[in-house]
Design a protein around this motif. Structure first.
Motif, PDB file in Angstrom:
ATOM      1  N   LYS A 105      56.283  26.672 117.024  1.00 18.07           N
ATOM      2  CA  LYS A 105      54.717  26.394 116.163  1.00 18.07           C
ATOM      3  C   LYS A 105      54.615  25.090 115.525  1.00 18.07           C
ATOM      4  O   LYS A 105      54.409  24.142 115.782  1.00 18.07           O
ATOM      5  N   VAL A 106      55.393  24.984 114.581  1.00 17.56           N
ATOM      6  CA  VAL A 106      55.961  23.510 113.803  1.00 17.56           C
ATOM      7  C   VAL A 106      55.878  22.293 114.707  1.00 17.56           C
ATOM      8  O   VAL A 106      56.876  22.945 115.752  1.00 17.56           O
ATOM      9  N   GLY A 107      54.856  21.660 114.792  1.00 19.73           N
ATOM     10  CA  GLY A 107      55.238  20.514 115.648  1.00 19.73           C
ATOM     11  C   GLY A 107      54.184  20.692 117.293  1.00 19.73           C
ATOM     12  O   GLY A 107      54.166  19.778 118.085  1.00 19.73           O
ATOM     13  N   ARG A 108      53.453  21.609 116.961  1.00 19.51           N
ATOM     14  CA  ARG A 108      52.355  22.248 118.013  1.00 19.51           C
ATOM     15  C   ARG A 108      51.047  20.919 118.264  1.00 19.51           C
ATOM     16  O   ARG A 108      50.753  21.114 116.986  1.00 19.51           O
ATOM     17  N   ARG A 109      50.503  20.804 119.194  1.00 19.78           N
ATOM     18  CA  ARG A 109      49.265  20.130 119.120  1.00 19.78           C
ATOM     19  C   ARG A 109      48.332  21.023 118.434  1.00 19.78           C
ATOM     20  O   ARG A 109      48.729  21.833 118.636  1.00 19.78           O
ATOM     21  N   GLN A 165      58.258  19.902 125.581  1.00 19.97           N
ATOM     22  CA  GLN A 165      57.352  20.461 125.632  1.00 19.97           C
ATOM     23  C   GLN A 165      56.496  22.022 126.837  1.00 19.97           C
ATOM     24  O   GLN A 165      55.582  22.355 126.801  1.00 19.97           O
TER      25      GLN A 165
END
Lengths: 363, 257
Positions: A359-363, A281
């Protein structure tokens, strides 16, 4: 924008949206006119110099010197000197191959589709150890029938690529430890990390290079000699690790405490939590700023000139000092600038792709 | 649940025990001399006004918070950072957080697998287990999605599955529905209801009173770091007009719950 408007009003509307910011107010209109005038005068002159009046091919420097336009023939004549510098002419394939190996390793590590593979991290560390060893041996020679080439003759683009790529890779590893150290609960580790980071950041790169080149041989016991290139490499690693550590610290501080708690409660150890949960992260958050440091590092390798090593910038300066082609230098700098731009542009392009992918999987 | 009812291995026995536990943040006392015994298989609801120490109480059980006085034991083992027993305790204790705390860079499935894999369960076994528990919380169809592609209620169900994948003996819930939009509270409570029916020991901090009434063996009312009531739900609800409970129940009623 009106979706159903006919073509005529749509076209006029589009024209208006283009023109309004350019001519909407008197100040904007004036600025637009001035800038247009500058472009109108500069671009044709540049094209005349760079293309129309340019000399592309000639073996005789005199042809160029009498010409108004650019002398690209000079770049053609000096390209190998600019790229490979003082490396023995007949052995230029070796730095070329070394560079290709390094760039191939770079492309392989950059492929995010592989990152989810098991033990990929370990594979990459091995890959880089092999890459560093193989490319250095290829450059140095003295084995497998390769003629030995003194390190002082390593120069040009291969030097720039190796110093910066290896430097960035090693600095990144060191910076992770420094950033974690700075957050450590153990006071000694924390203080040492802070002291290191602040000390290095407070000193210009040039002085670290000087110290690595001049001071290190004096303080190290005699008989314990490190080559100049290694000393310069170490200086780069030390310097950029401090900057990257600060970038990563910013990322670390942005990770909510809940992430640590969740990792803890599902039984991850500190290192498991760090490598599986926290660092992925942190890297994602830090990409833009890290890339900034990478690009700076790539260009700052040109500072090794001051400890009389010749990277790409150094060989460019060497090329233009040829008296036969005196007075021609813009062309050489333009060529070198283009090479730098290709590399830095490549880094930047890749980082944008990567950011979009993550960006996929960003909160 | 496939695993055996923990209370079935003989008669119920004390599983979690607080003996004179106190905790301070600086000079502020969060927990004051807590005595509490929880049997294996018991379902405990902890409630009370905010700042009363409810969350701290359950966070002490798995060592997320340290405490100064007294001793907490889980399965006979004292919870103590100094003694280094915390990792051992966490093998028995699963936890679900108010804000889910899913790992945003992992899919729902990966979130559930990372814990077991770290405890040297094989990847295949971890995947099977994760899929089993994801299906139990009705998230099978979303196993490949990332947390940001899921609603709050779905994320919390994945978080419950993630905790269950470690096959804990106790589940701690720290206000699992209070960060959710109202329409998503039900789906999470349903999953917790089903979990309660499996006989797993549960300690749940919540203000969902009808849920509490349905599943709780005992309800614990906390205020100012102390346990004021520790009674079965029938007793708590019959005494809602008395003492400190009045204010709390009025407040809950205001929220239409």
């Amino acid at each position: 924008m009106s979706a159903g408007g006919d073509e005529g009003t749509d076209g006029r509307h589009r024209l208006r949206t283009v023109l309004r910011p350019l001519f909407g107010t008197p100040v904007n209109a004036a600025l637009t006119v001035v800038i247009l005038w500058l472009l109108v005068t500069a671009i044709p002159a540049l094209l005349r110099w760079g293309i129309a009046d340019a000399i592309w091919f000639t073996d005789d420097p005199k042809d160029c010197i009498q010409q108004e336009g650019a002398c690209w023939a000079f770049v053609g004549a000096k390209a190998r000197l600019i790229i490979f510098g003082r490396y023995p002419y007949d052995e230029h394939w070796r730095p070329l191959l070394a560079m290709i190996i390094v760039l191939a390793a770079l492309v392989l590590s950059a492929d995010w589709r592989q990152w989810r593979r098991r033990n990929w991290g370990r594979f990459l560390i091995g890959l880089w150890a092999v890459t560093i060893a193989a490319s250095s041996m290829l450059m140095a020679g003295g084995i497998a029938g390769l003629e030995s080439v003194e390190i002082d003759r390593w120069s040009g683009l291969p030097l720039t690529v190796m110093l910066s790529v290896f430097g960035i890779f090693l600095a990144l590893i060191l910076s992770v430890l420094l950033a974690l150290g700075r957050q450590s609960k153990l006071p000694v580790i924390r203080w040492l990390s802070i002291a290191y980071i602040e000390l290095i950041r407070g000193v210009p790169l040039i002085s670290i290079l000087f110290m690595a080149a001049l001071l290190l041989p004096i303080i190290l016991p005699s008989g314990f000699e490190i080559s100049k290139i290694l000393r310069a490499q170490a200086a780069f690693v030390m310097f950029f690790a401090a900057y990257m550590a600060e970038v990563l610290r910013g990322g670390l501080q942005a990770i909510p405490r809940g992430q640590y708690e969740a990792a803890e409660t599902i039984g991850l150890t500190y290192w498991e939590a760090t490598f599986k949960v926290i660092l992925p992260q942190v890297f994602r958050l830090s990409i833009p700023s890290l890339v900034n440091v990478f690009i700076a590092a790539f260009k700052d390798t040109s500072l090794v000139v001051i400890i009389s090593m010749h990277d790409l910038m150094g060989t460019t300066n060497a090329a233009i000092s040829d008296p036969a082609w005196s007075g021609i230098y813009i062309e050489a700098y333009a060529f070198t600038a283009m090479v730098y731009f290709i590399f830095c542009g490549g880094i930047s392009w890749y980082s944008q792709k990567l950011e979009r992918h993550l960006k996929v999987g960003r909160r | 649940m496939t695993r055996a009812d923990p209370s079935s291995d003989g008669k119920a026995k004390a599983f979690i025990r607080f003996q004179g536990v106190s905790k301070r943040f600086g000079s502020f006392k969060v927990l004051k001399d807590i005595h509490l015994t929880i049997q294996s298989g018991e379902r405990i609801i902890v409630f009370g006004p905010s700042g009363s120490g409810k969350s701290t109480l359950i966070r002490c059980v798995n060592g997320l918070e340290d405490y100064q006085d007294g001793v907490i034991t889980v399965g006979g083992v004292p919870v103590s950072r100094a003694l280094g027993t915390v990792p051992q305790i966490r093998r028995k204790v699963g936890m679900v957080f108010q804000h889910f705390n899913l790992f945003p860079h992992m899919t729902a499935l990966e979130n559930c697998m990372v814990g077991p894999v770290a405890r040297s369960v094989t990847e295949k076994e971890a995947r099977n287990r994760a899929l089993e528990f994801l299906s139990r919380v009705r998230m099978t169809d979303h196993a490949a999605k990332y947390p940001n592609e899921l609603s709050g209620g779905q994320q919390q169900r994945v978080a419950i599955a993630r905790a269950l994948c470690l096959q804990p003996q106790v589940m701690l819930f720290d206000e699992p529905t209070s960060a959710l939009d109202p329409e998503m509270v039900g789906e999470v409570l349903n999953v917790m209801n089903e979990l309660a029916d499996t006989g797993i020991t549960m300690i749940c901090v919540t203000h969902e009173m009808s849920f509490a009434r349905r599943i709780a063996d005992r309800m614990i009312f906390m205020e100012g770091g102390k346990i004021l009531y520790d009674e079965p739900p029938e007793v708590i609800f019959s005494r809602r007009g008395e003492g400190r409970l009045v204010e709390f129940f009025e407040h809950v009623a205001d929220r239409g719950l």
